[in-house]
Every structure is written in structure tokens, then in C-alpha cells.
Design a protein around this motif. Structure first.
Motif, PDB file in Angstrom:
ATOM      1  N   LEU A   2       0.807  -1.326  -0.011  1.00  0.00           N
ATOM      2  CA  LEU A   2       0.060  -0.020  -0.041  1.00  0.00           C
ATOM      3  C   LEU A   2       0.773   1.170   0.028  1.00  0.00           C
ATOM      4  O   LEU A   2       1.857   1.231   0.647  1.00  0.00           O
ATOM      5  N   ASP A   3       0.508   2.407  -0.610  1.00  0.00           N
ATOM      6  CA  ASP A   3       1.099   3.627  -0.780  1.00  0.00           C
ATOM      7  C   ASP A   3       0.847   4.302   0.553  1.00  0.00           C
ATOM      8  O   ASP A   3      -0.089   3.900   1.213  1.00  0.00           O
ATOM      9  N   ARG A   4       1.688   5.143   0.887  1.00  0.00           N
ATOM     10  CA  ARG A   4       1.551   5.820   2.342  1.00  0.00           C
ATOM     11  C   ARG A   4       0.302   6.677   2.518  1.00  0.00           C
ATOM     12  O   ARG A   4      -0.470   6.473   3.599  1.00  0.00           O
ATOM     13  N   LYS A   5      -0.187   7.154   1.635  1.00  0.00           N
ATOM     14  CA  LYS A   5      -1.616   7.879   1.788  1.00  0.00           C
ATOM     15  C   LYS A   5      -2.728   7.107   1.854  1.00  0.00           C
ATOM     16  O   LYS A   5      -3.580   7.545   2.884  1.00  0.00           O
ATOM     17  N   THR A   6      -2.902   6.102   0.990  1.00  0.00           N
ATOM     18  CA  THR A   6      -3.925   4.905   1.148  1.00  0.00           C
ATOM     19  C   THR A   6      -3.743   4.357   2.710  1.00  0.00           C
ATOM     20  O   THR A   6      -4.876   4.228   3.663  1.00  0.00           O
ATOM     21  N   ARG A   7      -2.527   3.712   3.098  1.00  0.00           N
ATOM     22  CA  ARG A   7      -2.249   3.235   4.418  1.00  0.00           C
ATOM     23  C   ARG A   7      -2.877   4.383   5.644  1.00  0.00           C
ATOM     24  O   ARG A   7      -3.480   3.790   6.508  1.00  0.00           O
ATOM     25  N   LYS A   8      -2.486   5.598   5.402  1.00  0.00           N
ATOM     26  CA  LYS A   8      -2.911   6.517   6.505  1.00  0.00           C
ATOM     27  C   LYS A   8      -4.648   6.773   6.575  1.00  0.00           C
ATOM     28  O   LYS A   8      -5.178   6.772   7.544  1.00  0.00           O
ATOM     29  N   LYS A   9      -5.056   6.611   5.424  1.00  0.00           N
ATOM     30  CA  LYS A   9      -6.375   6.953   5.257  1.00  0.00           C
ATOM     31  C   LYS A   9      -7.260   5.841   5.784  1.00  0.00           C
ATOM     32  O   LYS A   9      -8.115   5.721   6.727  1.00  0.00           O
ATOM     33  N   ILE A  10      -6.683   4.433   5.661  1.00  0.00           N
ATOM     34  CA  ILE A  10      -7.644   3.146   6.193  1.00  0.00           C
ATOM     35  C   ILE A  10      -7.189   3.119   7.757  1.00  0.00           C
ATOM     36  O   ILE A  10      -7.955   3.007   8.404  1.00  0.00           O
ATOM     37  N   GLU A  11      -6.030   3.594   8.213  1.00  0.00           N
ATOM     38  CA  GLU A  11      -5.778   3.643   9.738  1.00  0.00           C
ATOM     39  C   GLU A  11      -6.509   4.682  10.276  1.00  0.00           C
ATOM     40  O   GLU A  11      -6.953   4.626  11.101  1.00  0.00           O
ATOM     41  N   TRP A  12      -6.794   5.837   9.687  1.00  0.00           N
ATOM     42  CA  TRP A  12      -7.587   6.790   9.977  1.00  0.00           C
ATOM     43  C   TRP A  12      -9.078   6.348  10.340  1.00  0.00           C
ATOM     44  O   TRP A  12      -9.560   6.450  11.443  1.00  0.00           O
ATOM     45  N   ALA A  13      -9.526   5.641   9.370  1.00  0.00           N
ATOM     46  CA  ALA A  13     -11.100   5.074   9.432  1.00  0.00           C
ATOM     47  C   ALA A  13     -11.034   3.943  10.721  1.00  0.00           C
ATOM     48  O   ALA A  13     -12.108   4.212  11.375  1.00  0.00           O
ATOM     49  N   PHE A  14     -10.015   3.140  10.961  1.00  0.00           N
ATOM     50  CA  PHE A  14     -10.109   2.464  12.249  1.00  0.00           C
ATOM     51  C   PHE A  14      -9.814   3.184  13.401  1.00  0.00           C
ATOM     52  O   PHE A  14     -10.709   2.954  14.351  1.00  0.00           O
TER      53      PHE A  14
END
Length: 136
Positions: A2-14
Motif C-alpha cells: 500500500l502507498d503511504r496515503k492509502t495506508r494512512k486513510k485506512i488507519e484513520w478509519a479504524f
């Protein structure tokens, strides 16, 4: 990977799950209070306008907070009783430190990061299906 931006967005959702769930519930209540009543006069008619109740229901299901909640919940369902569900709860919901999580789950650091990657990859696929993220 995963790219960093996508990873951060998913972690934000959790991490934001509790807030997102509250927002989604409030949105659904607002729709219900704004006159979510069936329109029986249009049943069987020749109008192509559609059912306003149906349109409101579709809009509610497409609300961003609702969709992000579904991403988190589907991911939790997928990893139920695997230990990864506990990892999600400890890391993202309770904001526990890495060392505490490792001790609690009896895993080493490499397993910890492998599990996180599995969780985030799966959640990304669900988020793509729901259209809340786009990968270009």
C-alpha cells in the motif's frame, strides 16, 4: 504494498471508527426525521420519478461515514477469532502501545507487522469496493 496515503486513510478509519459510527447514526436519524415516509400514491403509477423513500435510503447507504463504518466492520468480520481482530481492537480502538500488544497476543514484531499489513490490505480492498478510496 500500500502507498503511504492509502495506508494512512485506512488507519484513520479504524482509529475514527467510534466517531464515524456516531456520525452515521446521526445522519440516519436526520434522514428519518426529515420525512422518511413511504409514498403509496406513486405505487403502480406511470411516473418515472421514483420513490422518494427509496432515494433517501440509497443516499443514507452511500453516506461516507456509513461506508467507512462498513469497511471497518467487514474487516473485523473477516478476521474474527484469528487474533487479528484483537490486534485491531488493541491498536486502533484502544490505542495500546506496540509492546503491550505483542505481549498480549504472544507474537513477535514481524508477525505484528505482517498482521497489520494483512488487515490494512483487506480493508483497502473493501474500501475500494465501497468507493470511499480510489487508487490511481
Amino acid at each position: 504494498m500500500l502507498d503511504r496515503k492509502t495506508r494512512k486513510k485506512i488507519e484513520w478509519a479504524f482509529r475514527s471508527y467510534a466517531t464515524l459510527r456516531t456520525q452515521a447514526a446521526e445522519y440516519l436519524v436526520d434522514i428519518a426525521e426529515s420525512g422518511l415516509t413511504p409514498s403509496y400514491g406513486a405505487v403502480g403509477g406511470s411516473s418515472c420519478a421514483g420513490n422518494p423513500t427509496e432515494v433517501k435510503g440509497i443516499r443514507a447507504a452511500e453516506h461516507t461515514a456509513v461506508l467507512w463504518c462498513k469497511v471497518v466492520e467487514k474487516t473485523m468480520e473477516r478476521f474474527e477469532d484469528t487474533g487479528k481482530d484483537t490486534l485491531i481492537k488493541l491498536k486502533y480502538f484502544k490505542n495500546e502501545k506496540e509492546r503491550h500488544i505483542l505481549d498480549k497476543l504472544y507474537i513477535d514484531r514481524s508477525a505484528y507487522y505482517d498482521w497489520i499489513n494483512d488487515i490494512l490490505t483487506y480493508a483497502t480492498m473493501i474500501a475500494l469496493q465501497f468507493g470511499v478510496i480510489k487508487i490511481i
